[in-house]
Design a protein around this motif. Sequence first.
Motif, PDB file in Angstrom:
ATOM      1  N   ARG A  31      16.789  57.223  46.715  1.00 27.83           N
ATOM      2  CA  ARG A  31      18.069  58.373  46.335  1.00 27.83           C
ATOM      3  C   ARG A  31      18.985  58.317  45.286  1.00 27.83           C
ATOM      4  O   ARG A  31      19.022  59.247  44.427  1.00 27.83           O
ATOM      5  N   LEU A  32      19.278  56.819  44.552  1.00 27.50           N
ATOM      6  CA  LEU A  32      19.832  56.569  43.207  1.00 27.50           C
ATOM      7  C   LEU A  32      18.513  56.604  42.544  1.00 27.50           C
ATOM      8  O   LEU A  32      19.024  57.328  41.102  1.00 27.50           O
ATOM      9  N   ALA A  34      16.046  59.453  42.225  1.00 30.84           N
ATOM     10  CA  ALA A  34      16.602  60.782  42.098  1.00 30.84           C
ATOM     11  C   ALA A  34      17.820  60.952  41.457  1.00 30.84           C
ATOM     12  O   ALA A  34      17.416  62.003  40.413  1.00 30.84           O
ATOM     13  N   ALA A  35      19.102  60.528  41.809  1.00 30.69           N
ATOM     14  CA  ALA A  35      20.159  60.454  40.842  1.00 30.69           C
ATOM     15  C   ALA A  35      19.577  60.998  39.613  1.00 30.69           C
ATOM     16  O   ALA A  35      20.791  61.345  38.617  1.00 30.69           O
ATOM     17  N   GLN A  38      18.080  63.098  37.575  1.00 29.74           N
ATOM     18  CA  GLN A  38      18.919  64.340  37.500  1.00 29.74           C
ATOM     19  C   GLN A  38      19.994  64.355  36.333  1.00 29.74           C
ATOM     20  O   GLN A  38      20.074  65.572  36.884  1.00 29.74           O
ATOM     21  N   SER A  39      20.004  63.556  36.494  1.00 31.33           N
ATOM     22  CA  SER A  39      21.210  63.349  35.923  1.00 31.33           C
ATOM     23  C   SER A  39      21.584  64.242  34.445  1.00 31.33           C
ATOM     24  O   SER A  39      22.344  64.059  34.021  1.00 31.33           O
ATOM     25  N   SER A  41      20.961  67.304  33.823  1.00 33.36           N
ATOM     26  CA  SER A  41      21.552  68.257  34.189  1.00 33.36           C
ATOM     27  C   SER A  41      22.986  68.431  33.597  1.00 33.36           C
ATOM     28  O   SER A  41      24.038  69.438  33.344  1.00 33.36           O
ATOM     29  N   LEU A  42      23.653  67.276  33.340  1.00 30.20           N
ATOM     30  CA  LEU A  42      25.107  66.776  33.993  1.00 30.20           C
ATOM     31  C   LEU A  42      25.783  67.392  32.348  1.00 30.20           C
ATOM     32  O   LEU A  42      26.870  66.664  32.482  1.00 30.20           O
ATOM     33  N   GLY A  43      25.034  67.937  31.449  1.00 27.90           N
ATOM     34  CA  GLY A  43      25.120  67.910  29.963  1.00 27.90           C
ATOM     35  C   GLY A  43      24.862  66.701  29.235  1.00 27.90           C
ATOM     36  O   GLY A  43      24.389  65.452  29.040  1.00 27.90           O
ATOM     37  N   VAL A  46      27.379  63.614  29.603  1.00 24.73           N
ATOM     38  CA  VAL A  46      27.878  62.984  30.341  1.00 24.73           C
ATOM     39  C   VAL A  46      26.323  62.480  31.017  1.00 24.73           C
ATOM     40  O   VAL A  46      26.171  61.604  31.784  1.00 24.73           O
ATOM     41  N   VAL A  49      25.102  58.742  29.750  1.00 23.93           N
ATOM     42  CA  VAL A  49      25.639  57.803  30.591  1.00 23.93           C
ATOM     43  C   VAL A  49      25.719  57.707  31.918  1.00 23.93           C
ATOM     44  O   VAL A  49      25.552  56.757  33.002  1.00 23.93           O
ATOM     45  N   ALA A  50      25.344  58.622  32.644  1.00 27.84           N
ATOM     46  CA  ALA A  50      25.564  58.782  34.385  1.00 27.84           C
ATOM     47  C   ALA A  50      24.196  58.103  34.482  1.00 27.84           C
ATOM     48  O   ALA A  50      23.310  57.505  35.189  1.00 27.84           O
ATOM     49  N   GLU A  52      22.579  55.671  32.867  1.00 27.15           N
ATOM     50  CA  GLU A  52      22.437  54.270  32.887  1.00 27.15           C
ATOM     51  C   GLU A  52      23.270  54.148  33.886  1.00 27.15           C
ATOM     52  O   GLU A  52      22.549  52.907  34.108  1.00 27.15           O
ATOM     53  N   TYR A  53      24.177  54.385  34.566  1.00 26.04           N
ATOM     54  CA  TYR A  53      24.856  54.185  35.681  1.00 26.04           C
ATOM     55  C   TYR A  53      23.637  53.838  37.098  1.00 26.04           C
ATOM     56  O   TYR A  53      23.634  53.179  37.641  1.00 26.04           O
ATOM     57  N   PHE A  54      23.338  54.803  37.048  1.00 23.77           N
ATOM     58  CA  PHE A  54      22.514  55.220  38.663  1.00 23.77           C
ATOM     59  C   PHE A  54      21.371  54.140  38.234  1.00 23.77           C
ATOM     60  O   PHE A  54      20.996  53.341  39.184  1.00 23.77           O
TER      61      PHE A  54
ATOM     62  N   PRO B  15      27.403  72.543  31.990  1.00 25.75           N
ATOM     63  CA  PRO B  15      26.277  71.710  32.627  1.00 25.75           C
ATOM     64  C   PRO B  15      26.242  72.242  34.140  1.00 25.75           C
ATOM     65  O   PRO B  15      27.005  72.199  34.880  1.00 25.75           O
ATOM     66  N   GLU B  16      25.036  71.317  34.904  1.00 20.41           N
ATOM     67  CA  GLU B  16      25.155  71.752  36.452  1.00 20.41           C
ATOM     68  C   GLU B  16      24.865  70.104  36.806  1.00 20.41           C
ATOM     69  O   GLU B  16      24.828  69.100  36.642  1.00 20.41           O
ATOM     70  N   ASP B  20      20.330  66.179  43.785  1.00 20.85           N
ATOM     71  CA  ASP B  20      20.492  64.602  43.928  1.00 20.85           C
ATOM     72  C   ASP B  20      21.503  63.974  43.636  1.00 20.85           C
ATOM     73  O   ASP B  20      21.122  62.466  43.962  1.00 20.85           O
ATOM     74  N   VAL B  21      22.243  64.261  42.790  1.00 25.20           N
ATOM     75  CA  VAL B  21      23.771  63.544  41.774  1.00 25.20           C
ATOM     76  C   VAL B  21      24.027  63.360  42.584  1.00 25.20           C
ATOM     77  O   VAL B  21      24.822  62.578  43.207  1.00 25.20           O
ATOM     78  N   GLY B  24      22.341  63.400  47.039  1.00 23.29           N
ATOM     79  CA  GLY B  24      22.132  61.636  46.720  1.00 23.29           C
ATOM     80  C   GLY B  24      22.919  60.685  46.777  1.00 23.29           C
ATOM     81  O   GLY B  24      22.160  59.549  47.816  1.00 23.29           O
ATOM     82  N   ALA B  28      22.791  57.380  49.092  1.00 22.15           N
ATOM     83  CA  ALA B  28      22.866  56.614  49.337  1.00 22.15           C
ATOM     84  C   ALA B  28      24.098  55.114  49.283  1.00 22.15           C
ATOM     85  O   ALA B  28      23.811  54.187  49.723  1.00 22.15           O
ATOM     86  N   TYR B  84      34.815  65.629  38.176  1.00 24.36           N
ATOM     87  CA  TYR B  84      33.924  66.588  37.885  1.00 24.36           C
ATOM     88  C   TYR B  84      33.295  67.823  37.456  1.00 24.36           C
ATOM     89  O   TYR B  84      33.612  68.782  37.668  1.00 24.36           O
ATOM     90  N   ILE B 157      32.621  59.439  31.564  1.00 22.56           N
ATOM     91  CA  ILE B 157      32.089  59.018  31.281  1.00 22.56           C
ATOM     92  C   ILE B 157      33.038  57.065  31.125  1.00 22.56           C
ATOM     93  O   ILE B 157      32.424  56.206  31.386  1.00 22.56           O
ATOM     94  N   LEU B 160      32.496  56.013  34.896  1.00 24.79           N
ATOM     95  CA  LEU B 160      31.064  55.449  35.084  1.00 24.79           C
ATOM     96  C   LEU B 160      30.996  53.996  33.784  1.00 24.79           C
ATOM     97  O   LEU B 160      30.780  53.228  34.540  1.00 24.79           O
ATOM     98  N   ASP B 164      28.957  50.136  35.133  1.00 23.42           N
ATOM     99  CA  ASP B 164      27.762  50.422  34.534  1.00 23.42           C
ATOM    100  C   ASP B 164      27.002  48.785  35.006  1.00 23.42           C
ATOM    101  O   ASP B 164      26.351  49.168  34.866  1.00 23.42           O
TER     102      ASP B 164
END
Lengths: 132, 628
Positions: A31-32, A34-35, A38-39, A41-43, A46, A49-50, A52-54, B15-16, B20-21, B24, B28, B84, B157, B160, B164
Amino acid sequence: MKGFSVDLPLLHRAAKVWDDQADNVKAAQKRLKAASSQSSSLGDRVGPVAQEYFATWQKEAGARAGAAQTRANDLAKIGHDYVVLDEEAAQDLQASLPWGKGSAIREAEVHPVEGLRTPKTLPDLLSPGQQP
Amino acid sequence: MTLSLTPITRLPECPEIGDDVMRGSRAAAVAMSESAEVMQRHAAPPRWEGDEAVLANHQMTATAKRLGGSVAALELGIAALDEYSDTIRTTLAPQHADHQKKDEDLRAAERTLVPLLTKDDDETKRKVAEHNAKVEEHNGVVARRERRLRAAEDIVIAALRKVDTIAEGAAATSTVPNVPALLRHAKSLKDPRKIFTWWKGLDRDQREALKTMVPEIVGNLNGIPIVDRDEANRAHMSALRDSIEQREPGERTARDKADLKKIRGVEKGLGKADGYGVPTYLMVFEPRAARGDGHAAIAFGNPETAKDVTINVPGLTSEMKNFDSVSGNAWNVARAGRNFGGESLASIAWLGYDAPSGGLDPLDFAGVGREDKAAEGARNLSSFVDGLHATREHPMHLTVIGHSYGSTAVAKAAGDGMDADDIVLVGSPGAGDGNTTASDLHANVYVGSSDQDPVTRLGNPSPVGLGGDPASSGFGAHRFHVDDGHRFAWTPLGLKNGLDNHTSYFDKGSGSLDNIAKIGIGQGDKIHEVAGRSAASNPAWWTERNEGALRDRVLAPITAAHQYGDPYARAALDHGQRFVEHAGRELAEQQRGMIEEHARRLRQAGEVVGREIQRSLTPRTPFLPGLP
């Protein structure tokens, strides 16, 4: 001399716990992953950063799942080896007993733990009612 | 002097937040939280004072800590992403389309003005000045939007980046909310209104922690807002499915297989609204409830904001694994309501009680001839309804629809004071012993009852009914028209017609569904009302239908299996055929598969019954009401 004995039913229950958690955390890792993919799309800001976090927590989940699976496998193997060793010891023991008295060392029915995948031939001294 | 145009600021992309984000990563987090909890149960106690080396070497303790760090980091990260996501979903995304249109209009206008810039007449000057004013205003809007987006981005940001790394996750375990304490408080509240107030008072991190660590409670607690329930339940369901699917099919336990069937039933239900632009919410997900049959509820449309809300309560044979068909009825109500102008209608399929299992046969009639399960359903339903009221800002028009045994549960809830405006009882075996007239139900009461539906003929004075027949004129409900179905009849070779009359109240295009939908959208005055039955008609109806019973007594051992198994299967297959004609091929195939499985089980059950009858030489007639 001090010796150790192994509670096989407990050992196999522990193996099952590790095995189940390996499955659970492995599923979380997927799941992570996949997340993470797809990150974007967050811009523009973000997204990376997302990602790297995931990625961090996906790798950590993978590591925990792998470690849990290794523990499950190791425990299963130890249990298996223990029983096999007992069979050999039983033969030695029988050889040392008076002829015709070998039945003092009896063979017991063994059952694999339901759902535990490795090794497939894992013997288990659990009776069905004792299974976790 | 050359005229100039003010440059149009480029509108940034919106942004979308992909499924999954959010969904998903929640799934998890739930899975990892479950594993952390299992490891924690087997870990060293928190205040253990023995050898440090032994403690440090204990793998389950160490794993519990490592997983705890991951869970803490995921909770905090998801909470930030959720905030967000909220900003984008509620503020930026809805405005984006307008801004984009404005941007395109201005650029089109710019293209027409560029060739005119060399001119120096007053008319051109006026047009350019007007255009520049519009551009400046638009640029101001875009700049404000950009600032808002950057502010939201800065927050997520920072959040996260704070968690991280593995070390940061471990450190975060000391800052995450105390879920057990929050949970104890929530459980002490009981009243859905108090739970709602408490939940609204929590901060985002606390809510996220609860959804991650105890989704099975948050998702099913009446008074929790619907979006949070939905998120918790979907995360719970996904984590459960993922974990099971991680195992090879041959390695799955019986419980794994049963859980997968239940999950598929719910997922098919949720999928009914795919492509229709209607949001769905998983309001209840409890696969272990109802002695393993499971509880589930799906809303088509948002019941917290809709003007009209309907709740469908199913009856006999309803289980989580066939929730696909349970939700199909609610979806049909939603669609029919919209056809009659109900633009603001949310329709809920609710299976929050242990509906009696089994096929539609006399044995089941006898088996469901007790009200205990209906009473349990009534209590759960009232609490669910209280939860809906608690989470709404404005009052709603609420219609609760009960089918078959579910109608008894609904009537009992209404009799005990459930807060609903309208009650609809269809295919009802009775309104419960305590309810002798419609006025006992504290709502407008409507009844749909086919004269050829044998279940509706079980109401008093039948010995196996569940209280008074709500379709009788003496009960005093508004009885609406239901299409004529097959004549119900027993024959020496088994009853061949009429059982489908019990299962067709929600069929698309049926008069019954039209009337139900009208009631659901507050147009109860527009139903096609018909006269009630006479109180004495039910025993006479059964006597007439049992004319062939004497022959059956002789033939019972031979035909019993056929009689018990085949009729419902046949009726169900008829339904499947109609479904093929009216719905998409894929859905029809799913329906057919379910029906065939049901038919197979019913035939098996019938064979068992037949053998039993043959063994005891007991004819089936004692099960039939109305016989001398």
